[in-house]
Design an enzyme around this catalytic site. Structure first.
Site, PDB file in Angstrom:
ATOM      1  N   GLU A 115       0.804  -1.221   0.000  1.00  0.00           N
ATOM      2  CA  GLU A 115       0.000   0.000   0.000  1.00  0.00           C
ATOM      3  C   GLU A 115       0.844   1.281   0.000  1.00  0.00           C
ATOM      4  OE1 GLU A 115      -4.175  -0.919   1.814  1.00  0.00           O
ATOM      5  OE2 GLU A 115      -2.667  -1.033   3.414  1.00  0.00           O
ATOM      6  N   HIS A 167      -0.252   5.374   7.807  1.00  0.00           N
ATOM      7  CA  HIS A 167      -1.388   4.500   7.553  1.00  0.00           C
ATOM      8  C   HIS A 167      -1.497   3.539   8.728  1.00  0.00           C
ATOM      9  CE1 HIS A 167      -4.278   1.800   5.987  1.00  0.00           C
ATOM     10  NE2 HIS A 167      -3.429   0.832   5.702  1.00  0.00           N
ATOM     11  N   HIS A 182      -4.047   0.909  11.399  1.00  0.00           N
ATOM     12  CA  HIS A 182      -5.245   0.068  11.576  1.00  0.00           C
ATOM     13  C   HIS A 182      -5.777   0.220  12.995  1.00  0.00           C
ATOM     14  CE1 HIS A 182      -3.118  -2.500   8.340  1.00  0.00           C
ATOM     15  NE2 HIS A 182      -4.012  -1.746   7.757  1.00  0.00           N
ATOM     16  N   HIS A 186     -11.064  -0.835   7.431  1.00  0.00           N
ATOM     17  CA  HIS A 186      -9.652  -1.015   7.133  1.00  0.00           C
ATOM     18  C   HIS A 186      -8.775  -0.247   8.123  1.00  0.00           C
ATOM     19  CE1 HIS A 186      -6.400  -0.838   3.695  1.00  0.00           C
ATOM     20  NE2 HIS A 186      -5.862  -0.975   4.880  1.00  0.00           N
TER      21      HIS A 186
END
Lengths: 272, 272, 272, 272
Positions: free
Chosen positions: A114, A133, A135, A203
């Site tokens: 990603e 990024h 989670h 996500h």
């Protein structure tokens, strides 16, 4: 003779196609390097990942990046590795198409799938210096419901600027939900727009900032605000959220500054 | 000549203003020291911060202070530093206007911005010997809703004396929500009144006590009561809170005493 | 003579019965070994247990097993021991009736009582290579209510394939709720059917996978999804779950792959 | 002379009163010792406290005791000390009036105030071998509401036998809520009756068992069941609790046995 000719033409065609492919590859040589980054920046990048892992906000897949100090068209990010295991030697350089300058012999599969999240955001947002990024578990319930995140805690003031939700189905229909290519990265960056962060339905989230300490602090306080907001909601009474002007004043002071806490966080994760 | 005179008068005016400013600064020389504090008190102050950090109740910004053992008009608090990193050498002395006696060469920006919380409370509350400013997460939902904290757990008996909520908007309108000056510190101290603690909407809380062990215990059990009260509320049945007389009897015994636990907490955070 | 004959016949009968019993026992000798397993597989099995213990998902009773690399009719599992204390020498070999090949001198009581869970699932599910039995706390509320687990988090996509609940009362009435014999193991395996996992009412869950990393990942993300789903439910707004096609695409990529995270998890629990 | 006589009589009176007090003390000599306890029992008692502290179930005030192996009229408990700091040398012997045999020179204030909980339960419950007094947070909400704890998790089966709530107000009106004397201890023991445990409103719980491993296991699974029950309740669907016969069958197997887990827990808290 026709048969041999045909055979010959087939061989030529194959050779031509192979040549085209090679040419195609040659058309995209590895991007050039902006040169060695500031060692302090690399150290901070390693620290940023470890701090977020220490807070339970980066697992084996989350990642943090920072723009190269010598070239706004390059960014730095680790190879694919749990953030708490990353060291300086795992940091690679990428261009804004998220192509590595030099994989140091690693296969492309050793990179984060990603990585396009980062390159596409840097392309669209010249103000952004660092991207996370995550989670973070507390953010997931807000991404799958229509409940908007609102600023409830003073250090989470930036939430006042709006935290949109990226629904990958609206852009690409049925997918495996990962940001696997530049197009999906671009879609996410468009939904993010000028906001400091965006949730990704089912996500996680992407968080941006003007520096590594700011993006780390924002990630921590975005996740904390989500926890606190859910708890306050469960109490069934009206909630006093922050006023936009309060939030603006806090953000003017860089979210109240993070230098002191950043040094404390860094000392803990980087050892003595 | 008039022009020259005017110029001369302007110069004089500037000089006068500068003189006034210098005089103004000179009118506030650094406060005098009350002399070296009891080393045991300093050690306990360091321990108090580490204990609260160990309980997740002090982060990079929360702080704890104690009145100087030689002079009720002085208090001790660390320079701006995460509580778990503080050592004896980081402890500074302040007067009740929250001005440092000696910054040991540190710039004023190296002090906690919100030190006025402490000075203004010590001014108004001669009974208070120690003060904590915490961002304990479990307290935030109670600060942003109209749900009053009530004593549910025996060691949280002091909640029976009332925990007001400080709404900074009521005093100062739109701010960045920090207690940045003596006026805001005074406002907070007024809302605190004679209560043992006050919540700060969207920010945290201030807790007071007649000693470091007591203020540390109160901070821990204020936060615990908030967690337990929220859980009990979620069960949808009426809650039996403590009666004021039960609370009074417990507080008469100094919240059941904390000496034993204090020693245990201290051993854990101060190493062997 | 008749008396002596009768006596003689009685003796013979007793001898015959004894012989039958002995033969009966002899009919079930310890199963033969498939030979030494791949040391890497044994190391991964030890790591799997420690990773799950580190995540709070295996306590003193939960267990993980893997099919023998040399023989699909044998599986490997530790003797009865807390997963975080298991080392390679504690790993035993079992046949699909869950009988140990060699207990290394341990009494049968030193084995896990519920080993039949594993053998019976391996019998019915040739696709399964690894099995976990967990008491993960977040799963218990879903097992005792009629609330179905649904996939809410991308790495929990396999929940889309359905997570049935095993109610031991429906099969065996009043029991002590343990899978104490092959019949109960078979009952559980039947309810599991072709699903990746099944909850066990008031007890825990069983999770299957095509490899140790997959079954460990599934256990972690099954428990995480339960936590997140409960939190999202408490917010009182409709929840967007994953679409079956999204889940299918993720599972096609082996739950997005776990190799990288597996190595990270393993490094942490196996020491330097 | 009258004056001198009066003075003399006063002196006599004081002397008489002093003598009475001394005699009163002499009427209660320290109880005799049952002799040195089994060192293994003492080690297990130390381990029990550390295991519960490690699980967050004993803080600076909770305590665990065990009946003396040589004399059912004596029990062993540490001096007043955080359970995680206790070593074998801190273990004292008490009679069933909770009087220490020998304080090793410690003042009475160095003992746990609430030691009467233990003595009075041992008096009324010959079947009880070990007692825990805990402030486990998850139990508090059940003690202050009318919501009964019910067995939801197989290892918490003993809850099926009933967990009464001790409301100290019903016995003694307004108090500081501590079990400060034998009378309050007796009151608590009466409410406990033949049950395995009782909640104490706004305070904590007392748990009993036929051995140290059992009482430790019961404390852990009582607290866990409370957490799980609250979570299941929040999901708003009917809950399938355990049937009494299921619970009875599990308790017949000593709560499924704890020997294996006990050894694992002990290894972790007692060092290598």
């Amino acid at each position: 003779m026709t048969g041999r000719l045909q055979h010959f033409r087939s061989v030529l065609l194959v050779a031509a196609l192979a040549g085209f492919c090679i040419a195609g590859a040659a058309a995209q040589p590895a991007p050039t390097s902006a040169g060695p980054p500031d060692p302090k920046l690399v150290e901070d990048l390693v620290a940023a990942g470890r701090i977020l892992a220490d807070h339970g906000l980066l697992d084996g897949w989350g990642h943090v990046s920072v723009r190269h100090n010598r070239d706004a068209n390059r960014f730095l990010m680790s190879r694919g590795l749990s953030a708490d295991l990353v060291t300086e030697k795992d940091i690679l350089e990428f261009d804004l198409d998220s192509r590595p300058v030099d994989t140091h012999g690693l296969p492309m599969s050793a990179l984060f799938t990603e990585r396009y999240i980062h390159g596409e955001i840097y392309k669209m947002r010249p103000d952004v210096v660092a991207v996370v990024h995550t989670h973070a578990p507390s953010l997931i319930p807000f991404g799958v419901t229509k409940v908007p995140l609102k600023p409830m805690y003073h250090r989470s003031a930036f939430i006042s600027f709006g935290i949109p939700v990226f629904e990958i189905r609206d852009r690409a229909g049925m997918t495996d939900m990962l940001i696997r290519n530049p197009t999906l990265g671009h879609d996410l960056a468009e939904v993010l727009g000028s906001h400091p962060a965006a949730l990704m339905r089912g996500h996680g989230a992407v968080v941006t900032g003007p520096s590594l300490p700011r993006v780390v602090g924002r990630t921590i306080f975005l996740a904390l605000n989500a926890t606190l907001q859910a708890q306050a909601m469960s109490m069934g009474a009206p909630i006093t959220f922050m006023e936009p002007e309060e939030a603006r004043k806090i953000e003017e002071r860089e979210g109240h500054g993070l230098a002191r806490t950043w040094e404390g966080w860094k000392r803990k994760v980087m050892g003595k």
